[in-house]
Design an enzyme around this catalytic site. Structure first.
Site, PDB file in Angstrom:
ATOM      1  N   LYS A  22     -10.657  84.957 -52.411  1.00 12.40           N
ATOM      2  CA  LYS A  22     -12.114  85.072 -52.595  1.00 12.40           C
ATOM      3  C   LYS A  22     -12.854  84.600 -51.355  1.00 12.40           C
ATOM      4  O   LYS A  22     -13.756  85.264 -50.854  1.00 12.40           O
ATOM      5  CB  LYS A  22     -12.557  84.231 -53.802  1.00 12.40           C
ATOM      6  N   ARG A  92     -23.829  81.321 -53.903  1.00 11.19           N
ATOM      7  CA  ARG A  92     -24.335  80.730 -52.658  1.00 11.19           C
ATOM      8  C   ARG A  92     -23.848  81.481 -51.423  1.00 11.19           C
ATOM      9  O   ARG A  92     -24.531  81.531 -50.407  1.00 11.19           O
ATOM     10  CB  ARG A  92     -23.874  79.281 -52.554  1.00 11.19           C
ATOM     11  N   VAL A 123     -28.074  74.667 -46.265  1.00 12.37           N
ATOM     12  CA  VAL A 123     -27.601  75.632 -45.263  1.00 12.37           C
ATOM     13  C   VAL A 123     -28.291  75.376 -43.920  1.00 12.37           C
ATOM     14  O   VAL A 123     -28.441  76.280 -43.115  1.00 12.37           O
ATOM     15  CB  VAL A 123     -27.814  77.104 -45.731  1.00 12.37           C
ATOM     16  N   ASP A 124     -28.686  74.122 -43.713  1.00 10.61           N
ATOM     17  CA  ASP A 124     -29.416  73.791 -42.482  1.00 10.61           C
ATOM     18  C   ASP A 124     -28.619  74.102 -41.211  1.00 10.61           C
ATOM     19  O   ASP A 124     -29.198  74.458 -40.185  1.00 10.61           O
ATOM     20  CB  ASP A 124     -29.829  72.311 -42.508  1.00 10.61           C
ATOM     21  N   GLN A 125     -27.307  73.994 -41.284  1.00 11.08           N
ATOM     22  CA  GLN A 125     -26.496  74.242 -40.077  1.00 11.08           C
ATOM     23  C   GLN A 125     -26.461  75.724 -39.717  1.00 11.08           C
ATOM     24  O   GLN A 125     -26.417  76.093 -38.553  1.00 11.08           O
ATOM     25  CB  GLN A 125     -25.067  73.718 -40.263  1.00 11.08           C
ATOM     26  N   ILE A 326     -16.027  65.784 -49.450  1.00  8.87           N
ATOM     27  CA  ILE A 326     -16.811  66.962 -49.015  1.00  8.87           C
ATOM     28  C   ILE A 326     -18.079  67.138 -49.866  1.00  8.87           C
ATOM     29  O   ILE A 326     -19.165  67.326 -49.337  1.00  8.87           O
ATOM     30  CB  ILE A 326     -15.973  68.262 -49.113  1.00  8.87           C
ATOM     31  N   ARG A 396     -15.285  83.850 -61.599  1.00  8.10           N
ATOM     32  CA  ARG A 396     -15.859  84.009 -60.246  1.00  8.10           C
ATOM     33  C   ARG A 396     -14.757  83.999 -59.193  1.00  8.10           C
ATOM     34  O   ARG A 396     -14.884  84.648 -58.159  1.00  8.10           O
ATOM     35  CB  ARG A 396     -16.831  82.854 -59.952  1.00  8.10           C
TER      36      ARG A 396
HETATM   37  C1  UD1 Z   1     -16.764  76.774 -48.592  1.00  8.10           C
HETATM   38  C2  UD1 Z   1     -15.972  77.421 -49.690  1.00  8.10           C
HETATM   39  C3  UD1 Z   1     -15.785  76.453 -50.853  1.00  8.10           C
HETATM   40  C4  UD1 Z   1     -15.164  75.151 -50.365  1.00  8.10           C
HETATM   41  C5  UD1 Z   1     -15.954  74.595 -49.179  1.00  8.10           C
HETATM   42  C6  UD1 Z   1     -15.285  73.387 -48.533  1.00  8.10           C
HETATM   43  C7  UD1 Z   1     -16.568  79.753 -49.469  1.00  8.10           C
HETATM   44  C8  UD1 Z   1     -17.293  80.930 -50.030  1.00  8.10           C
HETATM   45  N1  UD1 Z   1     -16.693  78.600 -50.144  1.00  8.10           N
HETATM   46  O1  UD1 Z   1     -18.045  76.449 -49.100  1.00  8.10           O
HETATM   47  O2  UD1 Z   1     -14.929  77.067 -51.806  1.00  8.10           O
HETATM   48  O3  UD1 Z   1     -15.201  74.197 -51.397  1.00  8.10           O
HETATM   49  O4  UD1 Z   1     -16.088  75.604 -48.155  1.00  8.10           O
HETATM   50  O5  UD1 Z   1     -14.003  73.717 -48.136  1.00  8.10           O
HETATM   51  O6  UD1 Z   1     -15.869  79.861 -48.490  1.00  8.10           O
HETATM   52  N2  UD1 Z   1     -23.283  71.302 -45.378  1.00  8.10           N
HETATM   53  C9  UD1 Z   1     -24.532  70.918 -44.945  1.00  8.10           C
HETATM   54  N3  UD1 Z   1     -25.285  71.843 -44.263  1.00  8.10           N
HETATM   55  C10 UD1 Z   1     -24.881  73.114 -44.023  1.00  8.10           C
HETATM   56  C11 UD1 Z   1     -23.608  73.494 -44.469  1.00  8.10           C
HETATM   57  C12 UD1 Z   1     -22.821  72.572 -45.155  1.00  8.10           C
HETATM   58  O7  UD1 Z   1     -24.951  69.779 -45.139  1.00  8.10           O
HETATM   59  O8  UD1 Z   1     -25.625  73.897 -43.408  1.00  8.10           O
HETATM   60  C13 UD1 Z   1     -22.420  70.340 -46.100  1.00  8.10           C
HETATM   61  C14 UD1 Z   1     -22.178  70.736 -47.552  1.00  8.10           C
HETATM   62  O9  UD1 Z   1     -23.202  70.294 -48.403  1.00  8.10           O
HETATM   63  C15 UD1 Z   1     -20.843  70.067 -47.818  1.00  8.10           C
HETATM   64  C16 UD1 Z   1     -20.113  70.162 -46.465  1.00  8.10           C
HETATM   65  O10 UD1 Z   1     -21.143  70.365 -45.506  1.00  8.10           O
HETATM   66  O11 UD1 Z   1     -21.030  68.717 -48.140  1.00  8.10           O
HETATM   67  C17 UD1 Z   1     -19.110  71.285 -46.352  1.00  8.10           C
HETATM   68  O12 UD1 Z   1     -19.695  72.476 -46.844  1.00  8.10           O
HETATM   69  P1  UD1 Z   1     -19.231  73.913 -46.372  1.00  8.10           P
HETATM   70  O13 UD1 Z   1     -17.966  73.841 -45.618  1.00  8.10           O
HETATM   71  O14 UD1 Z   1     -20.384  74.600 -45.724  1.00  8.10           O
HETATM   72  O15 UD1 Z   1     -18.964  74.616 -47.774  1.00  8.10           O
HETATM   73  P2  UD1 Z   1     -19.223  76.122 -48.092  1.00  8.10           P
HETATM   74  O16 UD1 Z   1     -19.020  76.917 -46.849  1.00  8.10           O
HETATM   75  O17 UD1 Z   1     -20.497  76.278 -48.851  1.00  8.10           O
END
Ligand code: UD1
Length: 418
Positions: A22, A92, A123-125, A326, A396
């Protein structure tokens, strides 16, 4: 609404085939927006999230032709560059269309996903990186609106390791002018799968799978045919279920190199683990030993396997510490496991699990995708009957999980919830 009815106590025995991943399929589908030529994906998993992403692509005007675990997408005549709240709120990962749309069309409007049950997940990053690449960004009425002429390559250092953030920025960089360097990049195998697909479309990418990805932007990408990698989390979930139920399961069509940390922990449980080129076999050796885990970005132990190991630890011999680093709210399966008789206490980001002799069946409620898998595993172990409600979470991300479990001897059926 549907739920699962599970009668526990039977060891899982046999073979199971892993589906496509997925978390690889979703960014790959979004990447089709980067070219006007057709892109064909094989080994596409049949999942609710994949359907949502295909619906989103169709809303944007892509032509989508579905086959058996195969899909052909052509983004030659888009009618919109807007991803509405209706779809983004259900998944998301819809945010993954933001960067490809901006990179190819110079504009996009994507609803902000907001929080979700496992945490705030901003998604700030994604936005910070896209800004650095030269996009003009406004946040208005819950939408990110991005505009630019052509994105310009630059150096981006993300504040934390983000998987979809790295993927989104990678898709922006491939059509940017000049060189982009993404530092602190996620090293997850799904990022590498996306990079390999983009390379097959004509992108120039070096370093995917390391913390520094370098992209030399190109003017145009072309179509491709690409096979989605196998789902390492699904494979891991079946192996945990095998060990927890005292069974013997051969998980086929997986890539053991993509879930080494999980295999290490399975070995620590005392189960007999055999690893082949594209398969892993887990054979329980009596009661599993409790194993402590700490989630962290790849190649460390994945947060997406935390809940399933918690279920295993609940009936293991000994005490384990399960630390989640995480997501801030990813222990929602704990109260449900407690309903089955598990002995778990939460201390901040750590759950302390004292293995009990037996769990006893109870009605359960799934709270998120991986938590539902943990509840299914626990219910397969528990004495008597359990029901797992709200299994749309499970649908999902797990393809026909109950059918696969039934083929392994699990007593599990899908029923209509009142
Ligand atoms: C992806 C996976 C999810 C997995 C996660 C961590 C997909 C579709 N989903 O989610 O299954 O659990 O990786 O391995 O691939 N964060 C921020 N700002 C940002 C982006 C992230 O603060 O702009 C934080 C998040 O809140 C979280 C951490 O960074 O605490 C990691 O998140 P991230 O790796 O982005 O997770 P996803 O990509 O959403």
């Amino acid at each position: 609404m549907q739920k699962l009815k599970i009668r526990g106590g039977k060891p899982l025995v046999g073979e199971v085939i892993t589906s496509g991943a997925k978390n690889a399929a979703l960014p790959l589908l979004a990447a089709t927006l980067l070219t006007d030529e057709p892109v064909v994906f094989q080994n596409i998993p049949d999942l609710a999230d994949v359907k949502t992403m295909l619906k989103l692509l169709e809303q944007l005007g892509c032509q989508v032709e579905r086959g058996d675990h195969e899909v052909r997408i052509q983004a030659s005549h888009l009618t919109s560059t807007q991803a509405t709240y209706d779809l983004v709120k259900t998944m998301r990962a819809s945010i993954l269309v933001l960067c490809p749309l901006v990179a190819r069309f110079g504009h996009a409007m994507v609803s902000l996903p907001g929080g979700c049950s496992i945490g705030a997940r901003p998604v700030d990053q994604h936005i910070k990186g896209l800004k650095a690449l030269g996009a003009n960004i406004e946040l208005d009425h819950g939408y990110v609106s991005a505009k630019c002429d052509r994105l310009r390559g630059c150096r981006i250092v993300t504040d934390m390791v983000t998987v979809t953030g790295t993927e989104n920025l990678l898709m922006a960089a491939v059509l940017s002018e000049g060189t982009t360097i993404i530092e602190n990049a996620a090293r997850e195998p799904e990022v590498v799968d996306l990079a390999n697909c983009l390379i097959s479309m004509g992108a120039n990418i070096v370093g995917a799978g390391t913390t520094q990805i370098t992209v030399q932007g190109v003017e145009k990408l072309h179509g491709t045919t690409y096979r989605v990698m196998s789902d390492r989390i699904e494979a891991g979930s079946f192996l945990v279920a095998a060990v927890a139920t005292g069974g013997d399961v051969l998980v086929k069509d997986c890539d053991p190199n993509t879930f080494g940390a999980v295999i290490e922990k399975l070995i620590e449980t005392g189960a007999h683990i055999e690893v082949g080129e594209d398969w892993v076999r887990a054979k329980a050796q009596g009661k599993p030993k409790a194993v402590s885990i700490r989630t962290a970005p790849y190649p460390a132990f994945p947060t997406d396997m935390q809940a399933q190991f918690m279920a295993l630890n609940a009936i293991a011999s000994g005490v384990s510490h399960v630390t989640e680093t995480i997501f801030e709210n990813r222990f929602m399966h704990v109260p449900e496991l407690q309903r089955l008789g598990a002995s778990i206490t939460i201390d901040g980001h750590t759950a302390v699990v004292c293995g009990v002799d037996q769990l006893s069946g109870a009605p359960l409620m799934a709270t998120d995708l991986r938590a539902s898998a943990a509840l299914v595993i626990a219910a397969l172990v528990a004495d008597g009957e359990s029901t797992v409600d709200r299994i749309y979470h499970l649908d999902r991300g797990y393809e026909k999980m109950e059918e696969k479990l039934r083929a392994l001897g699990g007593d599990i059926v899908r029923i209509k919830a009142e």
